[in-house]
Scaffold this active site. Sequence first.
Site, PDB file in Angstrom:
ATOM      1  N   ASP A   1       1.243  -9.684  -1.959  1.00  0.00           N
ATOM      2  CA  ASP A   1       1.530 -10.690  -2.985  1.00  0.00           C
ATOM      3  C   ASP A   1       2.869 -11.387  -2.770  1.00  0.00           C
ATOM      4  O   ASP A   1       3.268 -12.225  -3.596  1.00  0.00           O
ATOM      5  CB  ASP A   1       1.504 -10.039  -4.377  1.00  0.00           C
ATOM      6  CG  ASP A   1       0.104  -9.570  -4.751  1.00  0.00           C
ATOM      7  OD1 ASP A   1      -0.856 -10.309  -4.455  1.00  0.00           O
ATOM      8  OD2 ASP A   1      -0.033  -8.471  -5.303  1.00  0.00           O
TER       9      ASP A   1
ATOM     10  N   GLY B   1       0.789  -1.232   0.000  1.00  0.00           N
ATOM     11  CA  GLY B   1       0.000   0.000   0.000  1.00  0.00           C
ATOM     12  C   GLY B   1       0.817   1.277   0.000  1.00  0.00           C
ATOM     13  O   GLY B   1       0.351   2.309   0.483  1.00  0.00           O
TER      14      GLY B   1
ATOM     15  N   ASP C   1       8.235 -12.843 -31.003  1.00  0.00           N
ATOM     16  CA  ASP C   1       9.554 -12.391 -30.538  1.00  0.00           C
ATOM     17  C   ASP C   1       9.715 -12.582 -29.038  1.00  0.00           C
ATOM     18  O   ASP C   1      10.659 -13.212 -28.570  1.00  0.00           O
ATOM     19  CB  ASP C   1       9.705 -10.875 -30.785  1.00  0.00           C
ATOM     20  CG  ASP C   1      10.116 -10.522 -32.203  1.00  0.00           C
ATOM     21  OD1 ASP C   1      10.522 -11.415 -32.955  1.00  0.00           O
ATOM     22  OD2 ASP C   1      10.009  -9.322 -32.525  1.00  0.00           O
TER      23      ASP C   1
ATOM     24  N   HIS D   1       3.866  -7.943 -10.820  1.00  0.00           N
ATOM     25  CA  HIS D   1       2.438  -8.257 -10.867  1.00  0.00           C
ATOM     26  C   HIS D   1       1.671  -6.963 -11.079  1.00  0.00           C
ATOM     27  O   HIS D   1       1.907  -5.973 -10.382  1.00  0.00           O
ATOM     28  CB  HIS D   1       2.001  -8.921  -9.558  1.00  0.00           C
ATOM     29  CG  HIS D   1       0.516  -9.107  -9.470  1.00  0.00           C
ATOM     30  ND1 HIS D   1      -0.201  -9.736 -10.458  1.00  0.00           N
ATOM     31  CD2 HIS D   1      -0.389  -8.726  -8.541  1.00  0.00           C
ATOM     32  CE1 HIS D   1      -1.478  -9.740 -10.129  1.00  0.00           C
ATOM     33  NE2 HIS D   1      -1.629  -9.127  -8.971  1.00  0.00           N
TER      34      HIS D   1
ATOM     35  N   HIS E   1      -8.058 -12.005 -12.881  1.00  0.00           N
ATOM     36  CA  HIS E   1      -7.196 -11.289 -11.937  1.00  0.00           C
ATOM     37  C   HIS E   1      -6.246 -10.303 -12.627  1.00  0.00           C
ATOM     38  O   HIS E   1      -6.471  -9.097 -12.531  1.00  0.00           O
ATOM     39  CB  HIS E   1      -6.434 -12.319 -11.091  1.00  0.00           C
ATOM     40  CG  HIS E   1      -5.650 -11.709  -9.975  1.00  0.00           C
ATOM     41  ND1 HIS E   1      -5.343 -12.372  -8.817  1.00  0.00           N
ATOM     42  CD2 HIS E   1      -5.103 -10.489  -9.846  1.00  0.00           C
ATOM     43  CE1 HIS E   1      -4.653 -11.575  -8.017  1.00  0.00           C
ATOM     44  NE2 HIS E   1      -4.492 -10.426  -8.625  1.00  0.00           N
TER      45      HIS E   1
ATOM     46  N   TYR F   1      19.120 -10.441 -31.962  1.00  0.00           N
ATOM     47  CA  TYR F   1      18.649  -9.060 -31.838  1.00  0.00           C
ATOM     48  C   TYR F   1      19.467  -8.309 -30.783  1.00  0.00           C
ATOM     49  O   TYR F   1      19.898  -8.901 -29.794  1.00  0.00           O
ATOM     50  CB  TYR F   1      17.170  -9.100 -31.430  1.00  0.00           C
ATOM     51  CG  TYR F   1      16.555  -7.751 -31.175  1.00  0.00           C
ATOM     52  CD1 TYR F   1      16.074  -6.958 -32.206  1.00  0.00           C
ATOM     53  CD2 TYR F   1      16.454  -7.260 -29.870  1.00  0.00           C
ATOM     54  CE1 TYR F   1      15.508  -5.723 -31.971  1.00  0.00           C
ATOM     55  CE2 TYR F   1      15.881  -6.023 -29.616  1.00  0.00           C
ATOM     56  CZ  TYR F   1      15.426  -5.263 -30.663  1.00  0.00           C
ATOM     57  OH  TYR F   1      14.859  -4.045 -30.414  1.00  0.00           O
TER      58      TYR F   1
HETATM   59 ZN   LIG Z   1      -3.450  -8.679  -8.052  1.00  0.00          ZN
END
Ligand SMILES: [Zn+2]
Length: 216
Positions: A76, A46, A120, A95, A158, A212
């Site tokens: 997470d 947060g 690619d 994420h 999600h 590349y």
């Molecule tokens: Zn999430």
Amino acid sequence: MNLDGLRREVHYANIMLPRCALVTMHSGNASGYDPEAGRVLIKPSGFDYEQLQPEHLVEVTIDGKILTADLKPSVDLPHHLYIYRHRPDTRGIIHTHSPYATSFAALGRPIPVCLTAIADEFGGDIPCAPYVDNEGDHIGEAVVAAMGKSPAVLLGQHGVFAFGDSPRAALKAAVMVEDVARTVHLAMLMGEPGRLPPEEVGKWFSRYHERYGQRR
Ligand SMILES: [Zn+2]
């Protein structure tokens, strides 16, 4: 890269998330893993991206012991740790709920390999793992099961997990998945995009990964 270098890279990956329009308010996070130190650095829960400084990143062991006393890690964190433990080639994870990619996740649909840019970077469809709740290792298990060689996975209903051999590589994958999702979304407004044949996907993927750029 030592832990101080990793801290700078994880900070950079986090502050780039709003600049690349991949997050709204506090809705995403980046982490990095130093296997020699056995440490993961992740965004605090947060926390405003605009206020975030490298010293605010929360340091945890790969087993999940929190070493930073005054700030809580992103909620997470368990998913990041699970992925690092089960895909040891991973050094950076991001994420997000970036909107175009997450629109495919809302439908539970992979992003089809219908563009050379997808061939690619992702080497095939960008997979979509089925919906799971956020208890225990459910998200980590679903993401790892879907990963294959793709540096990004959609998680049904999600959002997006993106990975790389550094936080910066994970950032690139997070930006690219949103970019191609937007293009495919626009194409789908006009019709059903044609898929590239597997042999063409293979040619683009190997050219991009072997020839590349400025690597020697
Ligand atoms: Zn999430």
